[in-house]
Scaffold this motif. Sequence first.
Motif, PDB file in Angstrom:
ATOM      1  N   MET A 189       0.812  -1.199   0.000  1.00 27.85           N
ATOM      2  CA  MET A 189       0.000   0.000   0.000  1.00 27.85           C
ATOM      3  C   MET A 189       0.862   1.272   0.000  1.00 27.85           C
ATOM      4  N   LYS A 190       1.970   1.226   0.762  1.00 28.68           N
ATOM      5  CA  LYS A 190       2.847   2.401   0.830  1.00 28.68           C
ATOM      6  C   LYS A 190       3.435   2.767  -0.541  1.00 28.68           C
ATOM      7  N   PRO A 191       3.898   1.783  -1.349  1.00 33.26           N
ATOM      8  CA  PRO A 191       4.407   2.165  -2.680  1.00 33.26           C
ATOM      9  C   PRO A 191       3.333   2.815  -3.565  1.00 33.26           C
ATOM     10  N   PHE A 192       2.088   2.354  -3.436  1.00 34.73           N
ATOM     11  CA  PHE A 192       1.004   2.944  -4.217  1.00 34.73           C
ATOM     12  C   PHE A 192       0.777   4.409  -3.820  1.00 34.73           C
ATOM     13  N   ILE A 193       0.764   4.665  -2.502  1.00 38.02           N
ATOM     14  CA  ILE A 193       0.579   6.051  -2.027  1.00 38.02           C
ATOM     15  C   ILE A 193       1.772   6.911  -2.441  1.00 38.02           C
ATOM     16  N   ASP A 194       2.984   6.322  -2.383  1.00 39.39           N
ATOM     17  CA  ASP A 194       4.171   7.071  -2.803  1.00 39.39           C
ATOM     18  C   ASP A 194       4.110   7.435  -4.284  1.00 39.39           C
ATOM     19  N   THR A 195       3.601   6.576  -5.122  1.00 41.50           N
ATOM     20  CA  THR A 195       3.506   6.892  -6.546  1.00 41.50           C
ATOM     21  C   THR A 195       2.494   8.004  -6.802  1.00 41.50           C
ATOM     22  N   ILE A 196       1.498   8.108  -5.954  1.00 43.56           N
ATOM     23  CA  ILE A 196       0.505   9.167  -6.113  1.00 43.56           C
ATOM     24  C   ILE A 196       1.076  10.511  -5.645  1.00 43.56           C
ATOM     25  N   PHE A 197       1.748  10.516  -4.486  1.00 44.57           N
ATOM     26  CA  PHE A 197       2.170  11.775  -3.878  1.00 44.57           C
ATOM     27  C   PHE A 197       3.600  12.196  -4.217  1.00 44.57           C
ATOM     28  N   ASN A 198       4.393  11.352  -4.869  1.00 43.09           N
ATOM     29  CA  ASN A 198       5.763  11.743  -5.231  1.00 43.09           C
ATOM     30  C   ASN A 198       5.801  12.944  -6.178  1.00 43.09           C
ATOM     31  N   PRO A 199       4.965  13.007  -7.219  1.00 46.08           N
ATOM     32  CA  PRO A 199       5.013  14.210  -8.068  1.00 46.08           C
ATOM     33  C   PRO A 199       4.648  15.486  -7.312  1.00 46.08           C
ATOM     34  N   VAL A 200       3.644  15.396  -6.456  1.00 48.92           N
ATOM     35  CA  VAL A 200       3.242  16.571  -5.679  1.00 48.92           C
ATOM     36  C   VAL A 200       4.345  16.950  -4.707  1.00 48.92           C
ATOM     37  N   LEU A 201       4.927  15.961  -4.047  1.00 50.22           N
ATOM     38  CA  LEU A 201       6.013  16.217  -3.103  1.00 50.22           C
ATOM     39  C   LEU A 201       7.228  16.799  -3.817  1.00 50.22           C
ATOM     40  N   GLY A 202       7.545  16.265  -4.996  1.00 47.89           N
ATOM     41  CA  GLY A 202       8.657  16.821  -5.778  1.00 47.89           C
ATOM     42  C   GLY A 202       8.399  18.257  -6.190  1.00 47.89           C
ATOM     43  N   TRP A 203       7.176  18.533  -6.577  1.00 45.03           N
ATOM     44  CA  TRP A 203       6.809  19.905  -6.967  1.00 45.03           C
ATOM     45  C   TRP A 203       6.932  20.849  -5.779  1.00 45.03           C
ATOM     46  N   LEU A 204       6.434  20.428  -4.612  1.00 44.52           N
ATOM     47  CA  LEU A 204       6.528  21.255  -3.416  1.00 44.52           C
ATOM     48  C   LEU A 204       7.975  21.455  -2.977  1.00 44.52           C
ATOM     49  N   LEU A 205       8.798  20.419  -3.081  1.00 41.35           N
ATOM     50  CA  LEU A 205      10.210  20.571  -2.742  1.00 41.35           C
ATOM     51  C   LEU A 205      10.926  21.502  -3.723  1.00 41.35           C
ATOM     52  N   GLY A 206      10.541  21.451  -4.995  1.00 37.92           N
ATOM     53  CA  GLY A 206      11.112  22.372  -5.973  1.00 37.92           C
ATOM     54  C   GLY A 206      10.752  23.814  -5.666  1.00 37.92           C
ATOM     55  N   ILE A 207       9.504  24.038  -5.284  1.00 37.84           N
ATOM     56  CA  ILE A 207       9.077  25.391  -4.902  1.00 37.84           C
ATOM     57  C   ILE A 207       9.846  25.854  -3.674  1.00 37.84           C
ATOM     58  N   LYS A 208      10.010  24.948  -2.695  1.00 38.31           N
ATOM     59  CA  LYS A 208      10.756  25.301  -1.481  1.00 38.31           C
ATOM     60  C   LYS A 208      12.199  25.668  -1.822  1.00 38.31           C
ATOM     61  N   ASN A 209      12.827  24.894  -2.697  1.00 38.63           N
ATOM     62  CA  ASN A 209      14.210  25.185  -3.079  1.00 38.63           C
ATOM     63  C   ASN A 209      14.318  26.520  -3.815  1.00 38.63           C
ATOM     64  N   MET A 210      13.359  26.816  -4.681  1.00 38.16           N
ATOM     65  CA  MET A 210      13.387  28.104  -5.382  1.00 38.16           C
ATOM     66  C   MET A 210      13.187  29.255  -4.414  1.00 38.16           C
ATOM     67  N   LEU A 211      12.277  29.098  -3.446  1.00 34.53           N
ATOM     68  CA  LEU A 211      12.059  30.155  -2.460  1.00 34.53           C
ATOM     69  C   LEU A 211      13.277  30.346  -1.565  1.00 34.53           C
ATOM     70  N   MET A 212      13.957  29.271  -1.237  1.00 32.56           N
ATOM     71  CA  MET A 212      15.151  29.383  -0.396  1.00 32.56           C
ATOM     72  C   MET A 212      16.304  30.042  -1.151  1.00 32.56           C
ATOM     73  N   SER A 213      16.323  29.925  -2.464  1.00 36.83           N
ATOM     74  CA  SER A 213      17.423  30.510  -3.231  1.00 36.83           C
ATOM     75  C   SER A 213      17.142  31.949  -3.669  1.00 36.83           C
ATOM     76  N   LEU A 214      15.964  32.474  -3.346  1.00 38.09           N
ATOM     77  CA  LEU A 214      15.664  33.853  -3.699  1.00 38.09           C
ATOM     78  C   LEU A 214      16.509  34.805  -2.878  1.00 38.09           C
ATOM     79  N   SER A 215      16.836  35.922  -3.476  1.00 44.81           N
ATOM     80  CA  SER A 215      17.572  36.949  -2.741  1.00 44.81           C
ATOM     81  C   SER A 215      17.039  38.310  -3.146  1.00 44.81           C
ATOM     82  N   VAL A 216      17.150  39.229  -2.230  1.00 46.08           N
ATOM     83  CA  VAL A 216      16.693  40.594  -2.473  1.00 46.08           C
ATOM     84  C   VAL A 216      17.903  41.430  -2.847  1.00 46.08           C
ATOM     85  N   PRO A 217      17.860  42.131  -3.978  1.00 47.38           N
ATOM     86  CA  PRO A 217      19.010  42.954  -4.337  1.00 47.38           C
ATOM     87  C   PRO A 217      19.156  44.121  -3.364  1.00 47.38           C
TER      88      PRO A 217
END
Length: 87
Positions: free
Chosen positions: A1-29
């Motif tokens: 069951m866990k692999p099935f749930i992981d296949t559903i939520f991995n794209p969403v989790l990857g997208w959220l982690l990508g957003i987090k990484n972009m927000l962490m790399s932002l800087s104010v001039p």
Amino acid sequence: MKPFIDTIFNPVLGWLLGIKNMLMSLSVPLSRPVPIQQFLGPFGLFGPYWSTFVGTICALAFIYVVVYLIKNASGLYLQFKEAIKWW
């Protein structure tokens, strides 16, 4: 069951982690002041005292406008408050 749930939520989790990484790399001039001497170039021909005088007049006019707008906004707030009070 866990692999099935992981296949559903991995794209969403990857997208959220990508957003987090972009927000962490932002800087104010760093802020840079407006080079007002470039705009007051013709007054520079009269000497540094005239350009300082004109710059001071512009700064005071700006402060006056800001204070005027704040004063009007507070008057509008008080009128609104009185209207609600008597309604």
